[in-house]
Write a protein that holds these residues in place. Structure first.
Motif, short mmCIF file in Angstrom:
data_model
loop_
_atom_site.label_atom_id
_atom_site.label_comp_id
_atom_site.label_asym_id
_atom_site.label_seq_id
_atom_site.Cartn_x
_atom_site.Cartn_y
_atom_site.Cartn_z
N ILE A 14 -21.38 63.56 38.31
CA ILE A 14 -21.62 63.82 39.77
C ILE A 14 -22.10 62.28 40.36
CG2 ILE A 14 -21.63 66.05 39.96
CD1 ILE A 14 -24.54 66.18 40.20
N ASP A 15 -22.11 61.24 39.81
CA ASP A 15 -22.32 59.99 40.06
C ASP A 15 -24.01 60.03 40.89
OD1 ASP A 15 -21.79 57.20 40.52
OD2 ASP A 15 -21.12 57.69 42.79
N TRP A 16 -24.78 60.37 39.89
CA TRP A 16 -26.27 60.17 40.42
C TRP A 16 -26.80 58.84 40.09
CZ3 TRP A 16 -28.95 65.00 37.77
CH2 TRP A 16 -28.60 65.94 38.58
N SER A 17 -27.65 58.42 40.95
CA SER A 17 -28.52 56.98 40.57
C SER A 17 -29.38 57.23 39.37
CB SER A 17 -29.35 56.56 41.77
OG SER A 17 -30.56 57.42 41.67
N LEU A 18 -29.65 56.02 38.80
CA LEU A 18 -30.39 56.12 37.55
C LEU A 18 -31.77 56.72 37.90
CD1 LEU A 18 -30.66 55.47 34.60
CD2 LEU A 18 -31.40 53.25 35.26
N LYS A 19 -32.43 56.49 39.22
CA LYS A 19 -33.58 56.90 39.39
C LYS A 19 -33.54 58.17 39.48
CE LYS A 19 -36.85 56.75 43.41
NZ LYS A 19 -37.19 56.08 44.66
N ARG A 20 -32.42 59.03 40.25
CA ARG A 20 -32.60 60.37 40.30
C ARG A 20 -32.18 61.15 38.89
NH1 ARG A 20 -28.88 62.74 44.57
NH2 ARG A 20 -30.64 62.19 45.67
N MET A 21 -31.61 60.38 38.04
CA MET A 21 -31.57 60.97 36.67
C MET A 21 -32.73 61.00 35.91
SD MET A 21 -27.93 60.01 34.85
CE MET A 21 -27.18 58.75 35.52
N VAL A 22 -33.56 59.78 36.03
CA VAL A 22 -34.84 59.59 35.30
C VAL A 22 -36.10 60.71 35.81
CG1 VAL A 22 -36.84 58.21 34.94
CG2 VAL A 22 -34.40 57.33 34.37
N LEU A 23 -35.80 60.75 37.08
CA LEU A 23 -36.70 61.80 37.65
C LEU A 23 -36.55 63.24 37.01
CD1 LEU A 23 -37.11 60.70 41.46
CD2 LEU A 23 -38.71 60.56 39.71
N VAL A 24 -35.21 63.73 37.20
CA VAL A 24 -34.98 65.01 36.84
C VAL A 24 -35.16 65.19 35.40
CG1 VAL A 24 -33.05 66.71 36.35
CG2 VAL A 24 -33.17 65.24 38.60
N MET A 25 -34.92 63.80 34.50
CA MET A 25 -35.53 64.17 32.96
C MET A 25 -36.76 64.13 33.02
SD MET A 25 -33.17 60.91 31.65
CE MET A 25 -31.20 61.05 31.35
N LEU A 26 -37.61 63.68 33.56
CA LEU A 26 -39.02 63.63 33.65
C LEU A 26 -39.81 65.01 33.88
CD1 LEU A 26 -40.33 60.42 35.09
CD2 LEU A 26 -40.49 60.96 32.65
N ALA A 27 -38.80 65.95 34.57
CA ALA A 27 -39.34 67.02 35.11
C ALA A 27 -39.33 67.93 33.81
CB ALA A 27 -38.36 67.85 36.13
#
Length: 108
Positions: free
Chosen positions: A63-76
């Motif tokens: 769904i074409d997230w930015s790397l920052k958004r992916m990292v934030l969700v990963m850190l969750a």
């Protein structure tokens, strides 16, 4: 994309439950001297977290997230209870919702 979202939702819940158990295990280990729960849950959480990271990456790429958004969700997946919140936010805010299906019949 629905398959990637389903995989993400399932693994987010599993990681959240495992992290709660791990937190309880750490309290039991260091507070009361009972290491069994943390020794058992730690490797399971580690494995599930790796699967969670892959699921977040897969969903984010689709769904074409930015790397920052992916990292934030990963850190969750590293903070107790936060993976449940991240799953809810991702499902309702960041994932495009499908258009409602119409029957093709004119309404009266």
């Amino acid at each position: 994309m629905s398959g990637a979202l389903t995989r993400f939702r399932v693994i987010a819940y599993l990681v959240g439950v495992c992290l709660i158990l791990l937190t309880i295990g750490v309290v039991l280990r260091y507070g009361f001297g009972y290491p069994t729960l943390s020794q058992t849950v730690s490797p399971v959480h580690g494995f599930l977290y790796m699967v969670y990271v892959v699921a977040v990456f897969d969903l984010g790429r689709r769904i074409d997230w930015s790397l920052k958004r992916m990292v934030l969700v990963m850190l969750a997946g590293t903070v107790p209870l936060l993976s449940f919140y991240a799953e809810r936010v991702v499902t309702h805010r960041w994932v495009p919702q499908p258009a409602p299906v119409t029957s093709g019949q004119p309404t009266a």
